[in-house]
Design a protein around this motif. Structure first.
Motif, PDB file in Angstrom:
ATOM      1  N   ALA A 183       0.860  -1.182   0.000  1.00 47.64           N
ATOM      2  CA  ALA A 183       0.000   0.000   0.000  1.00 47.64           C
ATOM      3  C   ALA A 183       0.897   1.234   0.000  1.00 47.64           C
ATOM      4  N   SER A 184       0.433   2.260  -0.676  1.00 42.80           N
ATOM      5  CA  SER A 184       1.210   3.500  -0.719  1.00 42.80           C
ATOM      6  C   SER A 184       1.156   4.189   0.638  1.00 42.80           C
ATOM      7  N   GLN A 185       2.064   5.131   0.842  1.00 44.15           N
ATOM      8  CA  GLN A 185       2.032   5.898   2.090  1.00 44.15           C
ATOM      9  C   GLN A 185       0.729   6.675   2.204  1.00 44.15           C
ATOM     10  N   ALA A 186       0.247   7.218   1.100  1.00 44.92           N
ATOM     11  CA  ALA A 186      -1.005   7.977   1.110  1.00 44.92           C
ATOM     12  C   ALA A 186      -2.180   7.078   1.483  1.00 44.92           C
ATOM     13  N   GLU A 187      -2.248   5.901   0.882  1.00 44.63           N
ATOM     14  CA  GLU A 187      -3.329   4.966   1.183  1.00 44.63           C
ATOM     15  C   GLU A 187      -3.276   4.519   2.643  1.00 44.63           C
ATOM     16  N   THR A 188      -2.069   4.294   3.139  1.00 46.32           N
ATOM     17  CA  THR A 188      -1.903   3.898   4.537  1.00 46.32           C
ATOM     18  C   THR A 188      -2.380   5.007   5.471  1.00 46.32           C
ATOM     19  N   ALA A 189      -2.014   6.245   5.184  1.00 45.57           N
ATOM     20  CA  ALA A 189      -2.420   7.376   6.024  1.00 45.57           C
ATOM     21  C   ALA A 189      -3.935   7.554   6.011  1.00 45.57           C
ATOM     22  N   ILE A 190      -4.543   7.494   4.834  1.00 49.09           N
ATOM     23  CA  ILE A 190      -5.999   7.642   4.723  1.00 49.09           C
ATOM     24  C   ILE A 190      -6.707   6.562   5.521  1.00 49.09           C
ATOM     25  N   THR A 191      -6.203   5.331   5.432  1.00 42.75           N
ATOM     26  CA  THR A 191      -6.811   4.222   6.168  1.00 42.75           C
ATOM     27  C   THR A 191      -6.689   4.429   7.671  1.00 42.75           C
ATOM     28  N   LEU A 192      -5.531   4.866   8.141  1.00 40.87           N
ATOM     29  CA  LEU A 192      -5.351   5.097   9.572  1.00 40.87           C
ATOM     30  C   LEU A 192      -6.244   6.227  10.081  1.00 40.87           C
ATOM     31  N   PHE A 193      -6.404   7.286   9.287  1.00 48.15           N
ATOM     32  CA  PHE A 193      -7.315   8.364   9.673  1.00 48.15           C
ATOM     33  C   PHE A 193      -8.765   7.870   9.717  1.00 48.15           C
ATOM     34  N   ALA A 194      -9.134   6.996   8.801  1.00 51.68           N
ATOM     35  CA  ALA A 194     -10.493   6.443   8.787  1.00 51.68           C
ATOM     36  C   ALA A 194     -10.749   5.591  10.024  1.00 51.68           C
ATOM     37  N   ILE A 195      -9.743   4.848  10.460  1.00 50.86           N
ATOM     38  CA  ILE A 195      -9.873   4.050  11.685  1.00 50.86           C
ATOM     39  C   ILE A 195     -10.024   4.978  12.885  1.00 50.86           C
ATOM     40  N   ALA A 196      -9.160   5.984  12.960  1.00 48.48           N
ATOM     41  CA  ALA A 196      -9.170   6.903  14.095  1.00 48.48           C
ATOM     42  C   ALA A 196     -10.481   7.669  14.206  1.00 48.48           C
TER      43      ALA A 196
ATOM     44  N   GLY B  73     -13.391   6.615  13.187  1.00 50.32           N
ATOM     45  CA  GLY B  73     -14.537   5.716  13.323  1.00 50.32           C
ATOM     46  C   GLY B  73     -15.248   5.429  12.017  1.00 50.32           C
ATOM     47  N   GLU B  74     -14.715   5.943  10.905  1.00 48.88           N
ATOM     48  CA  GLU B  74     -15.318   5.693   9.596  1.00 48.88           C
ATOM     49  C   GLU B  74     -15.075   4.267   9.114  1.00 48.88           C
ATOM     50  N   LEU B  75     -14.047   3.633   9.653  1.00 45.43           N
ATOM     51  CA  LEU B  75     -13.669   2.275   9.260  1.00 45.43           C
ATOM     52  C   LEU B  75     -13.717   1.394  10.495  1.00 45.43           C
ATOM     53  N   THR B  76     -14.467   0.305  10.418  1.00 47.52           N
ATOM     54  CA  THR B  76     -14.580  -0.595  11.564  1.00 47.52           C
ATOM     55  C   THR B  76     -13.387  -1.541  11.615  1.00 47.52           C
ATOM     56  N   GLU B  77     -13.236  -2.205  12.738  1.00 46.33           N
ATOM     57  CA  GLU B  77     -12.154  -3.182  12.888  1.00 46.33           C
ATOM     58  C   GLU B  77     -12.269  -4.274  11.835  1.00 46.33           C
ATOM     59  N   SER B  78     -13.484  -4.722  11.591  1.00 46.75           N
ATOM     60  CA  SER B  78     -13.715  -5.770  10.597  1.00 46.75           C
ATOM     61  C   SER B  78     -13.347  -5.283   9.191  1.00 46.75           C
ATOM     62  N   GLU B  79     -13.711  -4.057   8.865  1.00 48.57           N
ATOM     63  CA  GLU B  79     -13.364  -3.492   7.561  1.00 48.57           C
ATOM     64  C   GLU B  79     -11.856  -3.319   7.418  1.00 48.57           C
TER      65      GLU B  79
END
Length: 53
Positions: free
Chosen positions: A11-24, A26-32
């Protein structure tokens, strides 16, 4: 590409950052997040040595 515990994360650094922000946020669940990791993880390839010629 990140290597940890015999697996690589493709995964790119940008994709990784976006995913971590989504987790933080609450937009992304643990299962997702687990599904996301499964989709981007693969077994690490063994390193090969090249000799100086």
């Amino acid at each position: 590409m990140r290597n940890l515990n015999g697996y690589r994360l493709d995964a790119s650094q940008a994709e990784t950052a976006i995913t971590l922000f989504a987790i933080a946020s609450g937009e992304l669940t643990e299962s997702e997040f687990a599904d996301c990791l499964r989709g981007h993880a693969g077994q690490r390839r063994p390193m090969t040595r090249t000799s100086d010629v």
